[in-house]
Motif scaffolding. Structure first.
Motif, mmCIF file in Angstrom:
data_model
loop_
_atom_site.group_PDB
_atom_site.id
_atom_site.type_symbol
_atom_site.label_atom_id
_atom_site.label_comp_id
_atom_site.label_asym_id
_atom_site.label_seq_id
_atom_site.Cartn_x
_atom_site.Cartn_y
_atom_site.Cartn_z
ATOM 1 N N LEU A 1 0.547 -0.935 -0.453
ATOM 2 C CA LEU A 1 0.162 -0.196 -0.084
ATOM 3 C C LEU A 1 0.609 1.169 -0.074
ATOM 4 O O LEU A 1 1.784 1.453 0.286
ATOM 5 C CB LEU A 1 -0.696 -0.218 1.539
ATOM 6 C CG LEU A 1 -0.404 -0.135 3.002
ATOM 7 C CD1 LEU A 1 -1.355 0.414 3.179
ATOM 8 C CD2 LEU A 1 -0.063 -0.718 3.506
ATOM 9 N N THR A 2 0.279 2.468 -0.104
ATOM 10 C CA THR A 2 1.079 3.581 -0.614
ATOM 11 C C THR A 2 1.065 4.363 0.483
ATOM 12 O O THR A 2 0.521 4.152 1.443
ATOM 13 C CB THR A 2 0.702 4.821 -1.667
ATOM 14 O OG1 THR A 2 -0.770 4.876 -1.173
ATOM 15 C CG2 THR A 2 0.033 4.348 -2.868
ATOM 16 N N LEU A 3 2.390 5.195 0.539
ATOM 17 C CA LEU A 3 2.400 6.397 2.202
ATOM 18 C C LEU A 3 0.483 6.371 2.551
ATOM 19 O O LEU A 3 0.125 6.934 3.617
ATOM 20 C CB LEU A 3 3.086 6.982 2.221
ATOM 21 C CG LEU A 3 3.090 7.746 3.449
ATOM 22 C CD1 LEU A 3 3.776 6.850 4.669
ATOM 23 C CD2 LEU A 3 4.534 8.859 3.165
ATOM 24 N N GLU A 4 -0.179 7.436 1.006
ATOM 25 C CA GLU A 4 -1.251 8.129 1.249
ATOM 26 C C GLU A 4 -2.744 7.520 1.845
ATOM 27 O O GLU A 4 -2.908 7.102 2.635
ATOM 28 C CB GLU A 4 -2.014 8.336 0.033
ATOM 29 C CG GLU A 4 -0.553 9.537 -0.321
ATOM 30 C CD GLU A 4 0.347 9.033 -1.496
ATOM 31 O OE1 GLU A 4 0.890 7.788 -1.314
ATOM 32 O OE2 GLU A 4 1.416 10.088 -1.241
ATOM 33 N N GLN A 5 -2.223 5.805 1.709
ATOM 34 C CA GLN A 5 -3.485 4.569 1.913
ATOM 35 C C GLN A 5 -2.964 4.594 3.614
ATOM 36 O O GLN A 5 -3.820 4.416 3.830
ATOM 37 C CB GLN A 5 -2.973 3.317 1.147
ATOM 38 C CG GLN A 5 -3.666 3.759 -0.618
ATOM 39 C CD GLN A 5 -3.330 2.311 -1.153
ATOM 40 O OE1 GLN A 5 -2.065 1.921 -1.689
ATOM 41 N NE2 GLN A 5 -4.221 2.051 -1.910
ATOM 42 N N ALA A 6 -2.267 4.197 3.617
ATOM 43 C CA ALA A 6 -1.848 4.246 5.044
ATOM 44 C C ALA A 6 -1.785 5.237 5.970
ATOM 45 O O ALA A 6 -2.668 5.104 7.234
ATOM 46 C CB ALA A 6 -0.212 3.736 5.412
ATOM 47 N N GLU A 7 -2.036 6.582 5.189
ATOM 48 C CA GLU A 7 -2.773 7.372 5.586
ATOM 49 C C GLU A 7 -4.196 7.322 6.266
ATOM 50 O O GLU A 7 -4.482 7.951 7.335
ATOM 51 C CB GLU A 7 -1.896 8.822 5.581
ATOM 52 C CG GLU A 7 -2.566 10.050 6.441
ATOM 53 C CD GLU A 7 -2.045 11.357 5.659
ATOM 54 O OE1 GLU A 7 -2.226 12.702 6.266
ATOM 55 O OE2 GLU A 7 -1.421 11.780 4.488
ATOM 56 N N ARG A 8 -4.632 6.956 5.554
ATOM 57 C CA ARG A 8 -5.962 7.180 4.974
ATOM 58 C C ARG A 8 -6.221 6.007 6.115
ATOM 59 O O ARG A 8 -7.320 5.994 7.209
ATOM 60 C CB ARG A 8 -6.864 7.098 3.871
ATOM 61 C CG ARG A 8 -6.803 8.183 2.818
ATOM 62 C CD ARG A 8 -7.561 7.706 2.138
ATOM 63 N NE ARG A 8 -7.727 6.596 0.746
ATOM 64 C CZ ARG A 8 -6.464 6.645 0.166
ATOM 65 N NH1 ARG A 8 -6.430 8.419 -0.237
ATOM 66 N NH2 ARG A 8 -6.309 5.386 -0.329
ATOM 67 N N VAL A 9 -5.964 5.429 6.332
ATOM 68 C CA VAL A 9 -5.972 4.130 7.542
ATOM 69 C C VAL A 9 -5.905 4.647 8.618
ATOM 70 O O VAL A 9 -7.389 3.979 9.484
ATOM 71 C CB VAL A 9 -5.847 2.599 6.984
ATOM 72 C CG1 VAL A 9 -5.474 2.104 8.273
ATOM 73 C CG2 VAL A 9 -5.922 1.885 5.340
#
Length: 185
Positions: free
Chosen positions: A144-152
């Motif tokens: 997963l991307t850093l942006e996806q990690a942040e959303r999670v």
């Protein structure tokens, strides 16, 4: 857009320094609703965390619904380091390691020099990629991307900086091991 609505968070139980197995608890959430709990054991300072987590997830009734694996740190039971890339590949799911504080990597590397298989374990930590700051915590990630990690993290971190599946896994593991949980993971 991937929502990662079904997630499982793993943490280990408190343990005494000895040679043996340590309980690991996985907590499944659908969004912010607790769906279930898994448990197993990994060897203290061992090398079996990746296959144990793989089998716990694969054999569970939750596996078909899961979209994300969360770990509270890259190692369980002391220095039983999880190969997050292999875990992600084995399960076909992204893996997100979440840490409250930035790890002191030089100290970890020095400690691993004193542990059996330490060079291999250090290589797994490096293979996991850089430790990145995001949403008030630190992460390592696979799939997963850093942006996806942040959303999670922003979606699931309701009562602390840690996502609820990890917070619940910590509390349950502590309660099983000591008779009561400690409030802060």
């Amino acid at each position: 857009m991937q929502t990662f609505s079904y997630a499982i968070g793993f943490d280990d139980a408190p343990f005494q320094r000895h040679q043996g197995n340590v309980r690991v608890v996985g907590v499944v959430y659908n969004g912010l609703r607790l769906e279930g709990v898994l448990s197993g054991q990994v060897r203290q300072d061992g090398r079996n965390s990746t296959p144990v987590l793989t089998e716990l997830v694969r054999r569970s009734k939750f596996y078909p619904s899961l979209r994300l694996v969360l770990l509270q740190g890259i190692a369980l039971a002391g220095f039983n380091v999880v190969d997050i890339r292999a875990l992600s590949d084995n399960l076909g799911l992204p893996v997100l390691v979440v840490l409250r504080r930035k790890p002191n990597l030089p100290s970890i590397e020095a400690a691993l020099r004193k542990v059996r298989g330490g060079q291999r374990k250090w290589a797994l930590i490096q293979k996991a990629g850089p430790v990145e700051a995001v949403a008030g915590v630190y992460v390592q990630r696979a799939g997963l991307t850093l942006e996806q990690a942040e959303r999670v993290i922003r979606r699931l971190a309701v009562h602390s900086r840690l996502p609820e599946p990890l917070r619940a896994a910590h509390l349950i593991a502590g309660g099983l091991a000591t008779g009561q949980s400690r409030a802060r993971p």
